[in-house]
Design a protein around this motif. Structure first.
Motif, PDB file in Angstrom:
ATOM      1  N   ARG A   1      -5.630 -10.027 -13.599  1.00 13.31           N
ATOM      2  CA  ARG A   1      -4.295  -9.472 -13.835  1.00 13.31           C
ATOM      3  C   ARG A   1      -4.237  -8.025 -13.372  1.00 13.31           C
ATOM      4  NH1 ARG A   1      -2.386  -6.940 -18.177  1.00 13.31           N
ATOM      5  NH2 ARG A   1      -3.844  -5.811 -19.464  1.00 13.31           N
ATOM      6  N   LEU A   2      -3.011  -7.518 -13.307  1.00 12.25           N
ATOM      7  CA  LEU A   2      -2.770  -6.128 -12.926  1.00 12.25           C
ATOM      8  C   LEU A   2      -2.280  -5.351 -14.130  1.00 12.25           C
ATOM      9  CD1 LEU A   2      -0.817  -6.432  -9.551  1.00 12.25           C
ATOM     10  CD2 LEU A   2      -3.262  -6.108  -9.881  1.00 12.25           C
ATOM     11  N   ALA A   3      -2.616  -4.087 -14.184  1.00 11.30           N
ATOM     12  CA  ALA A   3      -2.039  -3.145 -15.137  1.00 11.30           C
ATOM     13  C   ALA A   3      -1.468  -2.011 -14.302  1.00 11.30           C
ATOM     14  CB  ALA A   3      -3.089  -2.634 -16.107  1.00 11.30           C
ATOM     15  N   LEU A   4      -0.253  -1.627 -14.604  1.00 17.47           N
ATOM     16  CA  LEU A   4       0.420  -0.603 -13.806  1.00 17.47           C
ATOM     17  C   LEU A   4       0.485   0.711 -14.568  1.00 17.47           C
ATOM     18  CD1 LEU A   4       3.385  -2.745 -12.444  1.00 17.47           C
ATOM     19  CD2 LEU A   4       1.111  -2.443 -11.477  1.00 17.47           C
ATOM     20  N   ARG A   5       0.209   1.789 -13.878  1.00 19.04           N
ATOM     21  CA  ARG A   5       0.335   3.144 -14.423  1.00 19.04           C
ATOM     22  C   ARG A   5       1.319   3.881 -13.526  1.00 19.04           C
ATOM     23  NH1 ARG A   5      -1.966   0.526 -17.592  1.00 19.04           N
ATOM     24  NH2 ARG A   5      -4.048   0.852 -18.453  1.00 19.04           N
ATOM     25  N   GLN A   6       2.401   4.344 -14.121  1.00 22.39           N
ATOM     26  CA  GLN A   6       3.403   5.045 -13.328  1.00 22.39           C
ATOM     27  C   GLN A   6       2.987   6.501 -13.158  1.00 22.39           C
ATOM     28  OE1 GLN A   6       7.259   4.387 -15.032  1.00 22.39           O
ATOM     29  NE2 GLN A   6       7.342   2.284 -14.320  1.00 22.39           N
ATOM     30  N   ALA A   7       2.756   6.867 -11.908  1.00 20.71           N
ATOM     31  CA  ALA A   7       2.349   8.230 -11.564  1.00 20.71           C
ATOM     32  C   ALA A   7       2.568   8.407 -10.070  1.00 20.71           C
ATOM     33  CB  ALA A   7       0.883   8.450 -11.914  1.00 20.71           C
ATOM     34  N   PRO A   8       2.673   9.650  -9.608  1.00 23.68           N
ATOM     35  CA  PRO A   8       2.793   9.874  -8.164  1.00 23.68           C
ATOM     36  C   PRO A   8       1.543   9.386  -7.445  1.00 23.68           C
ATOM     37  CG  PRO A   8       3.297  11.879  -9.390  1.00 23.68           C
ATOM     38  CD  PRO A   8       2.763  10.880 -10.366  1.00 23.68           C
ATOM     39  N   LEU A   9       1.739   8.823  -6.282  1.00 24.97           N
ATOM     40  CA  LEU A   9       0.620   8.337  -5.484  1.00 24.97           C
ATOM     41  C   LEU A   9      -0.155   9.515  -4.917  1.00 24.97           C
ATOM     42  CD1 LEU A   9       2.190   5.371  -3.498  1.00 24.97           C
ATOM     43  CD2 LEU A   9       0.971   5.316  -5.658  1.00 24.97           C
ATOM     44  N   GLN A  10      -1.435   9.316  -4.730  1.00 24.73           N
ATOM     45  CA  GLN A  10      -2.287  10.334  -4.105  1.00 24.73           C
ATOM     46  C   GLN A  10      -2.562   9.881  -2.688  1.00 24.73           C
ATOM     47  OE1 GLN A  10      -5.653  10.410  -6.703  1.00 24.73           O
ATOM     48  NE2 GLN A  10      -4.640  11.736  -8.164  1.00 24.73           N
ATOM     49  N   ARG A  11      -1.535   9.899  -1.893  1.00 23.54           N
ATOM     50  CA  ARG A  11      -1.638   9.383  -0.526  1.00 23.54           C
ATOM     51  C   ARG A  11      -2.578  10.223   0.314  1.00 23.54           C
ATOM     52  NH1 ARG A  11       4.211   8.470  -1.073  1.00 23.54           N
ATOM     53  NH2 ARG A  11       4.452   6.225  -1.256  1.00 23.54           N
ATOM     54  N   ARG A  12      -3.274   9.505   1.189  1.00 23.86           N
ATOM     55  CA  ARG A  12      -4.087  10.200   2.178  1.00 23.86           C
ATOM     56  C   ARG A  12      -3.156  10.773   3.225  1.00 23.86           C
ATOM     57  NH1 ARG A  12      -6.914   5.287   3.901  1.00 23.86           N
ATOM     58  NH2 ARG A  12      -5.930   4.267   2.179  1.00 23.86           N
ATOM     59  N   LYS A  13      -3.487  11.939   3.727  1.00 20.27           N
ATOM     60  CA  LYS A  13      -2.656  12.545   4.754  1.00 20.27           C
ATOM     61  C   LYS A  13      -2.772  11.735   6.037  1.00 20.27           C
ATOM     62  CE  LYS A  13      -2.895  17.171   2.902  1.00 20.27           C
ATOM     63  NZ  LYS A  13      -3.207  18.562   3.154  1.00 20.27           N
TER      64      LYS A  13
ATOM     65  N   LEU B   1      -3.402  -0.257 -11.195  1.00 25.27           N
ATOM     66  CA  LEU B   1      -2.755   0.321 -10.020  1.00 25.27           C
ATOM     67  C   LEU B   1      -1.897   1.503 -10.409  1.00 25.27           C
ATOM     68  CD1 LEU B   1      -1.474  -2.857  -8.124  1.00 25.27           C
ATOM     69  CD2 LEU B   1      -3.554  -1.545  -7.706  1.00 25.27           C
ATOM     70  N   ARG B   2      -1.915   2.525  -9.571  1.00 23.91           N
ATOM     71  CA  ARG B   2      -1.010   3.663  -9.704  1.00 23.91           C
ATOM     72  C   ARG B   2       0.223   3.322  -8.880  1.00 23.91           C
ATOM     73  NH1 ARG B   2      -4.172   7.669  -8.057  1.00 23.91           N
ATOM     74  NH2 ARG B   2      -4.689   8.322 -10.147  1.00 23.91           N
TER      75      ARG B   2
ATOM     76  N   ALA C   1       0.818  -1.217   0.000  1.00 24.34           N
ATOM     77  CA  ALA C   1       0.000   0.000   0.000  1.00 24.34           C
ATOM     78  C   ALA C   1       0.848   1.263   0.000  1.00 24.34           C
ATOM     79  CB  ALA C   1      -0.933   0.002   1.204  1.00 24.34           C
ATOM     80  N   SER C   2       2.067   1.180   0.494  1.00 28.13           N
ATOM     81  CA  SER C   2       2.928   2.363   0.517  1.00 28.13           C
ATOM     82  C   SER C   2       3.507   2.686  -0.857  1.00 28.13           C
ATOM     83  CB  SER C   2       4.058   2.169   1.528  1.00 28.13           C
ATOM     84  OG  SER C   2       4.946   1.165   1.089  1.00 28.13           O
ATOM     85  N   ILE C   3       3.457   1.730  -1.796  1.00 25.80           N
ATOM     86  CA  ILE C   3       4.045   1.966  -3.120  1.00 25.80           C
ATOM     87  C   ILE C   3       3.043   1.858  -4.264  1.00 25.80           C
ATOM     88  CG2 ILE C   3       6.387   1.315  -2.440  1.00 25.80           C
ATOM     89  CD1 ILE C   3       5.894  -1.440  -3.658  1.00 25.80           C
ATOM     90  N   ALA C   4       1.805   1.402  -3.980  1.00 22.29           N
ATOM     91  CA  ALA C   4       0.802   1.246  -5.036  1.00 22.29           C
ATOM     92  C   ALA C   4      -0.580   1.519  -4.474  1.00 22.29           C
ATOM     93  CB  ALA C   4       0.861  -0.171  -5.603  1.00 22.29           C
ATOM     94  N   GLU C   5      -1.453   2.036  -5.343  1.00 29.37           N
ATOM     95  CA  GLU C   5      -2.835   2.274  -4.941  1.00 29.37           C
ATOM     96  C   GLU C   5      -3.751   1.998  -6.125  1.00 29.37           C
ATOM     97  OE1 GLU C   5      -2.616   6.284  -3.562  1.00 29.37           O
ATOM     98  OE2 GLU C   5      -2.688   7.127  -5.560  1.00 29.37           O
ATOM     99  N   PRO C   6      -4.964   1.522  -5.855  1.00 30.25           N
ATOM    100  CA  PRO C   6      -5.874   1.182  -6.956  1.00 30.25           C
ATOM    101  C   PRO C   6      -6.431   2.433  -7.639  1.00 30.25           C
ATOM    102  CG  PRO C   6      -6.974   0.886  -4.858  1.00 30.25           C
ATOM    103  CD  PRO C   6      -5.555   1.229  -4.544  1.00 30.25           C
ATOM    104  N   MET C   7      -6.462   2.389  -8.967  1.00 22.77           N
ATOM    105  CA  MET C   7      -7.053   3.488  -9.740  1.00 22.77           C
ATOM    106  C   MET C   7      -8.450   3.114 -10.206  1.00 22.77           C
ATOM    107  SD  MET C   7      -3.920   4.813 -12.148  1.00 22.77           S
ATOM    108  CE  MET C   7      -4.938   5.928 -13.058  1.00 22.77           C
TER     109      MET C   7
ATOM    110  N   VAL D   1       6.306  -4.143  -7.796  1.00 23.22           N
ATOM    111  CA  VAL D   1       4.881  -4.467  -7.829  1.00 23.22           C
ATOM    112  C   VAL D   1       4.603  -5.508  -8.908  1.00 23.22           C
ATOM    113  CG1 VAL D   1       2.577  -3.532  -8.292  1.00 23.22           C
ATOM    114  CG2 VAL D   1       4.163  -2.272  -6.848  1.00 23.22           C
ATOM    115  N   GLN D   2       5.301  -5.398 -10.025  1.00 20.38           N
ATOM    116  CA  GLN D   2       5.130  -6.375 -11.106  1.00 20.38           C
ATOM    117  C   GLN D   2       5.517  -7.773 -10.628  1.00 20.38           C
ATOM    118  OE1 GLN D   2       7.331  -5.375 -14.610  1.00 20.38           O
ATOM    119  NE2 GLN D   2       6.232  -6.837 -15.887  1.00 20.38           N
ATOM    120  N   HIS D   3       6.577  -7.876  -9.859  1.00 18.34           N
ATOM    121  CA  HIS D   3       6.995  -9.181  -9.330  1.00 18.34           C
ATOM    122  C   HIS D   3       6.020  -9.710  -8.283  1.00 18.34           C
ATOM    123  CE1 HIS D   3      10.730  -9.755 -11.444  1.00 18.34           C
ATOM    124  NE2 HIS D   3      11.084  -8.502 -11.173  1.00 18.34           N
ATOM    125  N   MET D   4       5.321  -8.810  -7.599  1.00 15.72           N
ATOM    126  CA  MET D   4       4.373  -9.212  -6.557  1.00 15.72           C
ATOM    127  C   MET D   4       2.949  -9.339  -7.089  1.00 15.72           C
ATOM    128  SD  MET D   4       5.792  -6.755  -3.529  1.00 15.72           S
ATOM    129  CE  MET D   4       4.593  -7.310  -2.358  1.00 15.72           C
ATOM    130  N   ALA D   5       2.769  -9.273  -8.405  1.00 19.00           N
ATOM    131  CA  ALA D   5       1.429  -9.254  -9.004  1.00 19.00           C
ATOM    132  C   ALA D   5       0.584 -10.450  -8.574  1.00 19.00           C
ATOM    133  CB  ALA D   5       1.522  -9.196 -10.525  1.00 19.00           C
TER     134      ALA D   5
END
Length: 164
Positions: A110-122, A78-79, A48-54, A88-92
């Motif tokens: 399956r997973l599809a990855l989109r490289q972008a900054p995470l929109q973390r909750r504060k 996933l973003r 969760a610290s490196i990926a989030e669902p889009m 994340v690809q290895h942990m798919a």
């Protein structure tokens, strides 16, 4: 004949917010908002610290397919921040397994990855404890207490209350 007025009770905020957010989540393919709101619990803090669902992309039904035909699994998008994408690809397989376990059926294939900054909750900042001098002053003002742990807790509480 007299009627008692219905009692009103406080309702949890989640009961009110969930239905309000449901249309927005459904536009993104999320049948349940819980995959977003409980992402940390589903995949673990490390992922969760490196990926989030889009969104979840469901395959279109083919024309002529029988209505009871097995639904093809969806793609979870996933973003991911750039350098973490390979991890994340290895942990798919693990991520897909955890998401499907959450749903209770093989919804995601399956997973599809989109490289972008995470929109973390504060996250809330950790509160510092009360000032030791204020704790000592509050402890001096307390009446005698036999239990030392209780005395310390009351002194910290008193100092925190006076600080605010």
């Amino acid at each position: 004949m007299s009627f008692k007025p219905a009692r009103s009770r406080a309702r949890p905020l989640a009961d009110l917010v969930g239905p309000a957010l449901a249309p927005a989540f459904q536009r993104r393919g999320f049948a349940a908002t819980e995959i977003v709101t409980h992402w940390d619990d589903i995949v673990g803090a490390e992922v969760a610290s490196i990926a989030e669902p889009m969104k979840i992309e469901w395959p279109r039904r083919r024309d002529g397919a029988p209505g009871d035909a097995a639904q093809e699994p969806a793609t979870l998008v996933l973003r991911v921040e750039g350098p973490a994408a390979i991890e994340v690809q290895h942990m798919a397989g693990v991520i897909v397994g955890r998401v499907n376990q959450f749903f209770g059926w093989p919804a995601v294939g399956r997973l599809a990855l989109r490289q972008a900054p995470l929109q973390r909750r504060k996250t809330k900042k950790a509160c510092r404890g009360p000032d030791p001098q204020a704790v000592a002053a509050a402890a001096a003002a307390l009446p005698p207490v036999a239990d030392e742990g209780l005395r310390d807790a009351l002194a910290r509480l008193g100092a925190a209350v006076k600080h605010r």
